[in-house]
Design a protein around this motif. Sequence first.
Motif, mmCIF file in Angstrom:
data_model
loop_
_atom_site.group_PDB
_atom_site.id
_atom_site.type_symbol
_atom_site.label_atom_id
_atom_site.label_comp_id
_atom_site.label_asym_id
_atom_site.label_seq_id
_atom_site.Cartn_x
_atom_site.Cartn_y
_atom_site.Cartn_z
ATOM 1 N N GLY A 145 -32.143 -4.241 47.980
ATOM 2 C CA GLY A 145 -31.354 -3.398 48.879
ATOM 3 C C GLY A 145 -30.525 -4.206 49.850
ATOM 4 N N TYR A 146 -31.152 -5.191 50.496
ATOM 5 C CA TYR A 146 -30.434 -6.014 51.483
ATOM 6 C C TYR A 146 -29.376 -6.867 50.793
ATOM 7 C CZ TYR A 146 -29.722 -9.043 55.547
ATOM 8 O OH TYR A 146 -29.170 -9.713 56.607
ATOM 9 N N PRO A 169 -34.649 -3.146 54.151
ATOM 10 C CA PRO A 169 -35.508 -2.060 53.656
ATOM 11 C C PRO A 169 -36.887 -2.596 53.315
ATOM 12 C CG PRO A 169 -33.978 -2.749 51.957
ATOM 13 C CD PRO A 169 -33.600 -3.519 53.196
ATOM 14 N N ASN A 190 -35.742 5.195 52.429
ATOM 15 C CA ASN A 190 -35.672 3.901 53.091
ATOM 16 C C ASN A 190 -34.535 3.065 52.522
ATOM 17 O OD1 ASN A 190 -36.934 0.806 52.829
ATOM 18 N ND2 ASN A 190 -37.209 1.747 54.845
ATOM 19 N N LEU A 191 -34.377 3.104 51.213
ATOM 20 C CA LEU A 191 -33.302 2.355 50.565
ATOM 21 C C LEU A 191 -31.937 2.905 50.983
ATOM 22 C CD1 LEU A 191 -32.735 0.111 48.488
ATOM 23 C CD2 LEU A 191 -32.844 1.863 46.706
ATOM 24 N N ALA A 231 -39.424 0.937 45.664
ATOM 25 C CA ALA A 231 -38.629 1.347 46.824
ATOM 26 C C ALA A 231 -38.754 2.840 47.092
ATOM 27 C CB ALA A 231 -37.168 0.982 46.605
ATOM 28 N N LEU A 267 -37.742 -3.433 43.558
ATOM 29 C CA LEU A 267 -36.969 -2.192 43.604
ATOM 30 C C LEU A 267 -37.748 -1.036 42.980
ATOM 31 C CD1 LEU A 267 -34.241 -1.006 44.483
ATOM 32 C CD2 LEU A 267 -33.397 -1.487 42.178
#
Length: 252
Positions: free
Chosen positions: A155-156, A94, A106-107, A102, A99
């Motif tokens: 996110g990843y 993302p 997308n997240l 974010a 964060l």
Amino acid sequence: MTQHLYILTGGSRGMGLAIAEQLLQAGNTLICISRNQQASLTAKAQQAGAHLAQWTHDLVDGATASLALKAWLEKQTAQAFQSATLINNAGVIPHIGPLSQADPHNLAMALRVGLEAPMQLCSAFLGATENWPVPRKVVNISSGLGRRAMASQAGYCAAKAGMDHFTRCLALDEALKPNGAKVTSLAPGVIDTDMQVQLRGAAPENFPDQNGFQQLKATGMLTSPADAAKRILDYMARPDFGSQPVSDVRDA
């Protein structure tokens, strides 16, 4: 000829494409699930005498892809295959940044592709093949970032950590079955793919580790997609595959 069945997500580029190319051998049936088809795979399959199907699905909607996989598997006869393997390789990074910055859509996309879809596909694959009297494997392609926190990568990291942990649960489920699948969440090492380009090109003020990724490239520490794919397939062929539900290609 009795076939070995492989189902691979994200096989149209990067390491996924390299895995697909190496699986296209006589005696193999390969189903690639990706957003786009790859013409080079069709040509290679014809040359190798392998069976190839390329399904176009955006794994943001993993439910549709998993239902299609379940329906296809339920139409097959167990006697048609000597083994069946699912490789969940697809994933996205993302927006790179804290964060707090974010974008929610997308997240959500990153978590759906990287965590939700693999869970849905595992469910479809294992449920539809549960009574097949052949060896079955699940390989969830994880990352070191699922095991090590990194700023601007929440996110990843969360998707890969979730992948590791649901694979642990899955291993416990399958161990209770007479012919349970062997499963692992496998970190493939640091690979020279488009994801690395994204990380190296991120704004340093938003990504404190950017220089470290630039150094990996500059010092030749990145594995080529073809070499990474070979390591993964070699790991899958190990007699102790599945003994560790969370593993790394560099494990002894």
